[in-house]
Design an enzyme around this catalytic site. Sequence first.
Site, PDB file in Angstrom:
ATOM      1  N   GLU A   1       1.089  -0.585  -5.290  1.00 23.75           N
ATOM      2  CA  GLU A   1       0.064   0.441  -5.475  1.00 23.75           C
ATOM      3  C   GLU A   1       0.777   1.768  -5.724  1.00 23.75           C
ATOM      4  O   GLU A   1       1.077   2.518  -4.806  1.00 23.75           O
ATOM      5  CB  GLU A   1      -0.834   0.546  -4.236  1.00 23.75           C
TER       6      GLU A   1
ATOM      7  N   ASP B   1       0.827  -1.198   0.000  1.00 25.59           N
ATOM      8  CA  ASP B   1       0.000   0.000   0.000  1.00 25.59           C
ATOM      9  C   ASP B   1       0.867   1.255   0.000  1.00 25.59           C
ATOM     10  O   ASP B   1       1.957   1.279   0.563  1.00 25.59           O
ATOM     11  CB  ASP B   1      -0.893   0.007   1.248  1.00 25.59           C
TER      12      ASP B   1
END
Length: 646
Positions: free
Chosen positions: A374, A320
Amino acid sequence: MPLNILDYDPYLEPFKDALSSRLYDYAHTKKRLLGTDGRLSDFACGHHYFGFQQEEKHWTFREWAPGAKRAWLVGDFNNWENNYELKRSYGGNWEILIPGKLPVGSKVKVKFLLENDEIVYRVPSYSLCALPNERHELDGLIVNPNYQWKHSAPQSTEAPLIYEAHIGISSEDYKINSYRAFMQEVLPRIKKAGYNTIQLMAIMEHPLYASFGYQVSNFFAASSRFGTPEDLMALIDCAHGLGLRVLLDVVHSHAVKNVGDGLNLFDGTTSQYFHEGKRGEHEAWNTKLFNYGKDEVLHFLLSNLKFWLEVYKFDGFRFDGVTSMLYKDHGLGTAFTDYAKYFSANTDTQAVTYLMLANELIHEIKPDAITIAEDMSGMPGMALPISAGGIGFDYRLSMGIPDFWIEQLKEKQDESLDLMKLWWELTTRRPGEKNIGYAESHDQALVGDKTLMMWLANEAIYDAMSKDSQSLKIDRAIALHKLIRLITFSLAGEGYLNFMGNEFGHPEWLDFPREGNHDSFQYARRQWSLVDNTQLRFQDLAHFDQAMLQLEQHFKLLEASELNQLWIKNEDKLLAYQKGPLLFVFNFHPTDSQTLKLKLSQKPLLIFDTDDEQFGGFGPRNTFQWQNQQLDLLLEARTAMVFQIK
C-alpha cells in the site's frame, strides 16, 4: 547484482547510485544478520524461542527487555506473586524454566523493575492471545493452539480477485461477529460471488476497535474479539477447502502508543523497538514508529511474518502504510512529482531494506505467496524483484484510481468525464510492475466519506431500490456503478480488489462503536438481507459483479499483455479497446445513445451487456451487427458491451 530496473525505466539512470545503494544496504544487512551462508527463514524464528515454549518435561519463557533491572512472570496461575523470577541472559534477554505443563488459559504478564526503580507490568511481546481486563487494559493469555489442518492451500492460476473483509463487521446483527460465524455465513458468499482471495483486516490484536485494526498492540496475537486462535485456523482451513487464498493485512508501519498493552516503553526505554524522539512518533496517527535499523527489531518483525505463514498458514500479506515507512516525513503533504523525491535524504533506507528482507523471507518460505504494497507515492521498483533492483513485492495497490472516481462523482458533472484522463489513470503504471486495481476499498467507506454507491444514489438508496420503484437517480446510480467497476476491473491492474458488500452497492459508510456515536453498531455491520432480497436492485449489482469476475476465470483477462485502444472520443463519451481476447465498448454519455463502427477481422461473440435486465438494466436495447469485417454498434446511454474476438 545488475540493475535491471534501468531496463524497465531508463528515466532512473540519474539515480543509478541510489539504486545501487539500495542493493548494497540490503546485501550488507543480510550478511550482518545471517553471515555468509545463512537463510532468512532460519533467522526469523523468534516465535520458536521467545514467549512460552513447551518442552517434554518443562516449559520455558523468554522475553527481550534490555532496559530492565529485574523481571518476574506473574499471572493468575501463581496469584500474581513474585515466585517466578526470570534470569538475565545474553543480549538483554530474560528467561525462566518451570517444570510441568503450560498452564493453558491463565492470564499472564511480565513484571519489570526498571532502572528508575519503577515497577511496571507488560503483556509478553510474543503473546499469542491478549484479553481485556476490568481496567480496560490487556492481559496476556497462555494458549497452546492445537488444530488439525484438513486442507492444503489452493494453487490458483488466476489473477488475485481479492475480497477485502473485516470479521467484526461481517454480521448484519448489531454486534461484533466471530471467526466461526464468518466461516459459516460469509465464506460461502465470497466463493459464490467468484472471488478467489480473501484479505482479512484487523486480525492482529488492537486495543481500540475503532482503529480498524491499524493500531496494533500484540503482533503475534490473533484478535480475541472474534474468537480463539483455533477459530481463526478453522476459518483459514475452510477457505482453503473452498479454493480461496487468505491474505493478512499486516501492520508493520507503526504500533499503538498504549503503555502496558503493547511495545511502547516495554522495558522502560523509548528506544527498545522504536526511534528516539520525534522520529519515533507519527504525529498524524498518534502512534509509535519502528527503528528498522536495529537487528533485534528486524528479528521481531521478520519472525512475525514467518509466524503468520507458519502457524496460521496465511497465503501472503497486504502491507499497510508502506508510504509512511518509506519516508521520514511519511509522505505527508509531499507531491511526488519528480524522481528525485524518491531518492533523497527524506528516504528511510533502513525501512526500504526491511521491506526487501521481508519479501525475500516470505517467498523463501512460501514461493507462491502474494505480497501487496500500500504505497501512494509510486516508489520505483516497489513491485519488481530484488534481483532486478526492486523491493520485491508482487503487486502494488493502484491507489490513485479510487481518488479519481470520488473526485469525479463528488466535484464534477457526468458530462465532464474526461475519457483521456480516465484512460491515463487506469493504464499508466510503473513499467514491469503489477498492480491491484480497485474502484473503492474500505478507505473510501470510512465515516466522513461515502462509498461510490452512496455518492451516486444518496438518500434514494433508502426508498427507491425496489424493483417496483421508478427513480432516475437510482437508474443512473446502478448504470454508473457497473461501468465504473467494469472499466476499472479490466484496465487498472493485474489483480482486482473489492471491499465486503460494495459489490452489491452496500449503503452508507463505515463507523465503529465509539463515544462520538453513542457506541452504535448501526454502521459497523453488513446488511446481507439487501442482496438476498429478490425484490431489491442490490441483487442485480451482485449478479453483474459475478459475471464481471468470470471474465478473469474464463479468459485470464487481467494479466493479458495485449491492450489496444480502438476508439476514444470525449465529445460522444465513447471508448473502445481490446484486451487479450476481449473487446470492450463503453458509452459514458449521460443521455444520448451512440453509434460506433469498428474494423474487426474476426467475428465477435457477445459475452455480456451491462444493460441486461438481470444486471438491473433495461435491455435488450443495445444492438450490434458484424459484416464485411466491420462491427456496427448502437449503445444506449451509460451502457457497455463485452465481446469475445474469435
